[in-house]
Design a protein around this motif. Sequence first.
Motif, PDB file in Angstrom:
ATOM      1  N   ASN A 198      35.452  38.225  34.758  1.00  0.00           N
ATOM      2  CA  ASN A 198      36.276  38.450  35.951  1.00  0.00           C
ATOM      3  C   ASN A 198      37.759  38.227  35.685  1.00  0.00           C
ATOM      4  O   ASN A 198      38.608  38.938  36.229  1.00  0.00           O
ATOM      5  CB  ASN A 198      35.817  37.544  37.095  1.00  0.00           C
ATOM      6  CG  ASN A 198      34.522  38.005  37.718  1.00  0.00           C
ATOM      7  OD1 ASN A 198      34.278  39.203  37.830  1.00  0.00           O
ATOM      8  ND2 ASN A 198      33.676  37.076  38.111  1.00  0.00           N
ATOM      9  N   ASP A 202      40.423  41.187  36.206  1.00  0.00           N
ATOM     10  CA  ASP A 202      41.511  41.032  37.176  1.00  0.00           C
ATOM     11  C   ASP A 202      42.872  41.316  36.549  1.00  0.00           C
ATOM     12  O   ASP A 202      43.830  41.638  37.255  1.00  0.00           O
ATOM     13  CB  ASP A 202      41.505  39.617  37.761  1.00  0.00           C
ATOM     14  CG  ASP A 202      40.403  39.426  38.793  1.00  0.00           C
ATOM     15  OD1 ASP A 202      39.996  40.431  39.406  1.00  0.00           O
ATOM     16  OD2 ASP A 202      39.942  38.281  38.978  1.00  0.00           O
ATOM     17  N   SER A 206      45.507  49.603  36.602  1.00  0.00           N
ATOM     18  CA  SER A 206      44.684  50.722  37.073  1.00  0.00           C
ATOM     19  C   SER A 206      44.397  51.698  35.945  1.00  0.00           C
ATOM     20  O   SER A 206      43.298  52.253  35.849  1.00  0.00           O
ATOM     21  CB  SER A 206      45.386  51.435  38.229  1.00  0.00           C
ATOM     22  OG  SER A 206      45.471  50.597  39.365  1.00  0.00           O
ATOM     23  N   LYS A 231      34.270  45.649  40.719  1.00  0.00           N
ATOM     24  CA  LYS A 231      35.534  44.932  40.569  1.00  0.00           C
ATOM     25  C   LYS A 231      36.702  45.779  41.064  1.00  0.00           C
ATOM     26  O   LYS A 231      37.610  45.273  41.739  1.00  0.00           O
ATOM     27  CB  LYS A 231      35.730  44.549  39.106  1.00  0.00           C
ATOM     28  CG  LYS A 231      37.088  43.943  38.778  1.00  0.00           C
ATOM     29  CD  LYS A 231      37.401  42.718  39.625  1.00  0.00           C
ATOM     30  CE  LYS A 231      36.492  41.554  39.285  1.00  0.00           C
ATOM     31  NZ  LYS A 231      36.880  40.328  40.032  1.00  0.00           N
ATOM     32  N   TRP A 232      36.691  47.065  40.752  1.00  0.00           N
ATOM     33  CA  TRP A 232      37.787  47.941  41.186  1.00  0.00           C
ATOM     34  C   TRP A 232      37.816  48.039  42.717  1.00  0.00           C
ATOM     35  O   TRP A 232      38.881  47.990  43.335  1.00  0.00           O
ATOM     36  CB  TRP A 232      37.633  49.322  40.564  1.00  0.00           C
ATOM     37  CG  TRP A 232      38.935  50.080  40.457  1.00  0.00           C
ATOM     38  CD1 TRP A 232      40.096  49.828  41.123  1.00  0.00           C
ATOM     39  CD2 TRP A 232      39.206  51.205  39.613  1.00  0.00           C
ATOM     40  NE1 TRP A 232      41.068  50.727  40.755  1.00  0.00           N
ATOM     41  CE2 TRP A 232      40.553  51.581  39.831  1.00  0.00           C
ATOM     42  CE3 TRP A 232      38.451  51.924  38.698  1.00  0.00           C
ATOM     43  CZ2 TRP A 232      41.142  52.660  39.170  1.00  0.00           C
ATOM     44  CZ3 TRP A 232      39.045  52.994  38.042  1.00  0.00           C
ATOM     45  CH2 TRP A 232      40.370  53.356  38.269  1.00  0.00           C
ATOM     46  N   GLU A 234      36.775  45.770  44.812  1.00  0.00           N
ATOM     47  CA  GLU A 234      37.275  44.492  45.312  1.00  0.00           C
ATOM     48  C   GLU A 234      38.792  44.423  45.210  1.00  0.00           C
ATOM     49  O   GLU A 234      39.474  43.932  46.133  1.00  0.00           O
ATOM     50  CB  GLU A 234      36.652  43.340  44.515  1.00  0.00           C
ATOM     51  CG  GLU A 234      35.176  43.130  44.786  1.00  0.00           C
ATOM     52  CD  GLU A 234      34.565  42.083  43.871  1.00  0.00           C
ATOM     53  OE1 GLU A 234      35.286  41.600  42.960  1.00  0.00           O
ATOM     54  OE2 GLU A 234      33.368  41.753  44.052  1.00  0.00           O
ATOM     55  N   ARG A 235      39.337  44.916  44.123  1.00  0.00           N
ATOM     56  CA  ARG A 235      40.783  44.884  43.940  1.00  0.00           C
ATOM     57  C   ARG A 235      41.484  45.841  44.898  1.00  0.00           C
ATOM     58  O   ARG A 235      42.590  45.567  45.376  1.00  0.00           O
ATOM     59  CB  ARG A 235      41.131  45.204  42.491  1.00  0.00           C
ATOM     60  CG  ARG A 235      40.708  44.085  41.537  1.00  0.00           C
ATOM     61  CD  ARG A 235      41.227  44.309  40.146  1.00  0.00           C
ATOM     62  NE  ARG A 235      42.688  44.443  40.116  1.00  0.00           N
ATOM     63  CZ  ARG A 235      43.386  44.702  39.016  1.00  0.00           C
ATOM     64  NH1 ARG A 235      42.752  44.853  37.859  1.00  0.00           N
ATOM     65  NH2 ARG A 235      44.690  44.810  39.062  1.00  0.00           N
ATOM     66  N   SER A 238      41.523  44.043  48.249  1.00  0.00           N
ATOM     67  CA  SER A 238      42.459  42.923  48.270  1.00  0.00           C
ATOM     68  C   SER A 238      43.904  43.377  48.050  1.00  0.00           C
ATOM     69  O   SER A 238      44.816  42.555  48.003  1.00  0.00           O
ATOM     70  CB  SER A 238      42.080  41.901  47.197  1.00  0.00           C
ATOM     71  OG  SER A 238      42.246  42.450  45.892  1.00  0.00           O
ATOM     72  N   SER A 240      45.284  44.474  45.415  1.00  0.00           N
ATOM     73  CA  SER A 240      45.845  44.112  44.112  1.00  0.00           C
ATOM     74  C   SER A 240      45.831  45.296  43.147  1.00  0.00           C
ATOM     75  O   SER A 240      46.197  45.159  41.980  1.00  0.00           O
ATOM     76  CB  SER A 240      45.064  42.940  43.498  1.00  0.00           C
ATOM     77  OG  SER A 240      43.712  43.296  43.259  1.00  0.00           O
ATOM     78  N   ALA A 241      45.399  46.452  43.645  1.00  0.00           N
ATOM     79  CA  ALA A 241      45.407  47.687  42.854  1.00  0.00           C
ATOM     80  C   ALA A 241      45.671  48.848  43.805  1.00  0.00           C
ATOM     81  O   ALA A 241      45.167  48.856  44.931  1.00  0.00           O
ATOM     82  CB  ALA A 241      44.079  47.882  42.130  1.00  0.00           C
TER      83      ALA A 241
END
Length: 412
Positions: A198, A202, A206, A231-232, A234-235, A238, A240-241
């Motif tokens: 993780n 993180d 991209s 994970k992508w 989730e980002r 959030s 963050s991406a």
Amino acid sequence: MPMSRDRQEEKRPRKRARVDSDDEDQQQQQRQKANGTPLRAGVNGSASNPNTPKKEPIRHWRVKAEYWDNTPTKEVADLDDVFYLSDPSATVYIRCKDTMFKIHERMFTCTEFFQECLDSHGPTSISNPHRMVAATVDELRAFFWALYATDSQLAEKITEFPHLQRVFRICSMTRKYPDLPRMIEWADAQVRSVAADNVFMDSCSSAALAEFTTFAILHEFPDELALIQKKWCERLQSKSAPSVPAIQVADEYPEDLKELRGIAYYLHIQDMMDRQTQFTESGATHLFADPKLNNGQVMRLLAGYWSLSALWERLRLKPAELPLGASCCDEAHAKCISIWERRWTSAAGWKRILGINTADALALLSCLQDQLSNDDDLKVINPDCRRAGLEEIRKLREKTKDGLGDHFAGVV
């Protein structure tokens, strides 16, 4: 006129790529019987060692056609900065496109196939090198790194994306020249380890996530692809991406990235809506216009906006069905349904919900669930019915989330 040895070797990788799995296994077994010398310890263990565990049949991998384009453009090749060794005992000259490598023979002949290639070619020199056709320069450089790497280097944890890119190239080499069982095992383990890390995931940009995703699809790492996609997503949620790179790679592989595609398009709409203070039907196309997106993607955004807005309008006017609670009866449940539908309609018109744009279906359903959970007038119905109704909203939200991609499908 007979073909030269170089030309004969150039045809070999093409032939290997076309044989079916049974023929390939049979050829590999014949090579194993012909050469009983153990391979170098480390990542490239012996394929002929009787103590080596039996491996599963080699899978056929999807390899881009351009990998086979190895036509040189220069008469004199450039010497590789890393693996054109000055050691006099390094006597094997290998040319890949416009780059010349020089390594030790014991390294290059780590498999029966490479040994056969060298035997067929004969002694190499800078003017008469062995030519590698199936590999790219970067793949070959990464492959040589793995051959010369120490045990400590192989055991080192990957913390930077360029190191992972080297593993990608090694993996690609092992698929093109599959006589390296221990190298395959090592490279695949590296990919699995990174996908589950993780902290590393993180830290990826991209562009790195897109490259990792493409690699996992082309080289068939389904479990790792699921981790990357999760994970992508989730980002993206959030923030963050950014959503545009995710849209672009998801559109390239829509069947493999359904979840990512739906979330990316959905969140891009919300980002656009957050930046827009006023929204009218005539300005819809302009709102979703983005120089990084093509016309088809802009039209999918627009279609998704209207589809999600229509979904909320249907839900606002027609409340979700209230299940019968365990402690309720049919006669009393009719009263529960009447109160449930009345409070649903009332909550859908509250100021808090009206402040959310109609295309943000997930936020609207979450807000509606929260409003009804704290609605004192709803607490008069059977407690089991009330809990069942609130659970129904939660399920509806999860179903809507899982089907986000459907709102952006069917538009060219």
